[in-house]
Design an enzyme around this catalytic site. Structure first.
Site, PDB file in Angstrom:
ATOM      1  N   ARG A  50       0.838  -1.209   0.000  1.00  0.00           N
ATOM      2  CA  ARG A  50       0.000   0.000   0.000  1.00  0.00           C
ATOM      3  C   ARG A  50       0.867   1.252   0.000  1.00  0.00           C
ATOM      4  NH1 ARG A  50      -4.490   0.948   4.624  1.00  0.00           N
ATOM      5  NH2 ARG A  50      -2.613   1.213   5.883  1.00  0.00           N
ATOM      6  N   LYS A 149      -2.566   7.155   1.134  1.00  0.00           N
ATOM      7  CA  LYS A 149      -2.383   7.423   2.566  1.00  0.00           C
ATOM      8  C   LYS A 149      -1.299   8.487   2.703  1.00  0.00           C
ATOM      9  CE  LYS A 149      -2.262   4.838   6.924  1.00  0.00           C
ATOM     10  NZ  LYS A 149      -3.593   5.242   7.387  1.00  0.00           N
ATOM     11  N   GLU A 182     -16.216   6.779   6.351  1.00  0.00           N
ATOM     12  CA  GLU A 182     -15.431   6.086   7.365  1.00  0.00           C
ATOM     13  C   GLU A 182     -15.456   6.945   8.620  1.00  0.00           C
ATOM     14  OE1 GLU A 182     -11.408   5.744   6.001  1.00  0.00           O
ATOM     15  OE2 GLU A 182     -11.174   7.887   5.669  1.00  0.00           O
TER      16      GLU A 182
END
Length: 288
Positions: A50, A149, A182
């Protein structure tokens, strides 16, 4: 504490980056939060993959390859004599001028911290959290993909501030269509009529590593799991609710916006998921 910084292990007091680093000036960089459980770095390969995808998306070259990153991560834990820890792996754009241009930053910087983290008091894992919905909306994935991210977490921080102002430790963030994306630092799942449901990444949710583990846990337990559009109503009327994240792990939610969820206590499926997750973290990943 020893910090890995650009190829060397240095004391905490000497772990410094320039004030001209674009990670500091503009949040230009990527990171991973990783957990060490009993000497096992949980799903390290998934985290590093990721990280690579996040870096690729913003055209940032990571100074180390995946094998080198894995070894540096494990060695950081060894240097600090840790068997249980929270690991923060950060790659910044590096030093540049006061303009935005990333191509004027010739050398990225990479550092790794292995320490402790506790997002919620222990009693909340037994009794459950009471959370709220905050006004700040999750950034539209068309503007900034939630799958990257990045170091810029201001959107999440604003949500966290509002949660505290409302007397809660965590909060749900809606997207611009009014669907649940979220929480400020966690993914969200509900249980309804024996089925686990969670928002899709397309609604603004991060593809969390712990979130992915829950898909495997559900399969192991024989509990159906699917992605779907969720509103606050769906959570209010759910039988159970729980949050997941590398820092949070798996934590039950028993109340949203003053409304009890289910019985007002952590439900049986949530407890099964938590127990299975705690078994997995000791065996899935890389030994230090």
């Amino acid at each position: 504490m020893k910090i890995y910084l650009d190829g060397k292990f240095v004391d905490e007091a000497d772990a410094k980056i320039s004030v001209f680093d674009h990670g500091l000036l503009y949040g230009d960089g990527v990171f991973e939060g990783i957990r060490l459980y009993g000497g096992n770095v949980f799903r390290l390969e998934e985290h590093l993959e990721r990280l690579e995808y996040s870096a690729k998306a913003i055209l940032l070259k990571i100074p180390l390859n995946r094998k080198e990153l894995a070894e540096a991560t494990c060695e950081t834990c060894r240097q600090n004599g840790l068997k249980d820890a929270y690991i923060r792996l950060v790659v910044t754009r590096g030093v540049g001028d006061l303009g935005l241009a990333p191509w004027l930053c010739p050398k990225p910087s990479l550092f790794i911290i292995a320490s402790k983290i506790s997002l919620y008091p222990p009693e909340h894992y037994e009794k459950g959290l009471s959370i709220v919905t905050v006004p700040t909306r999750r950034i539209n994935p068309a503007a900034l993909p939630s799958t990257v991210k990045s170091l810029n977490y201001l959107n999440n921080i604003l949500g966290k501030i509002e949660a505290r102002q409302f007397g809660a430790l965590e909060a749900i963030m809606l997207n611009d269509q009014g669907y649940i994306a979220e929480c400020t630092a966690d993914n969200i799942f509900i249980v309804h009529q024996g089925e686990i449901i969670t928002p899709a990444a397309s609604q603004g949710a991060l593809r969390g590593i712990t979130r992915g583990a829950i898909f495997d846990v559900a399969k192991e337990l024989g509990v159906p799991l699917r992605e779907a559009d969720l509103t606050r109503y769906d959570v209010w009327c759910a039988d159970e609710c729980f949050l997941t994240g590398t820092g949070a792990e798996v934590v039950p939610v028993v109340k949203l916006d003053g409304r009890e969820i289910g019985t007002g206590h952590p439900g049986p499926i949530t407890q099964q998921v938590l127990a299975s997750f705690r078994r997995r973290v000791l065996v899935e990943g890389a030994r230090i």
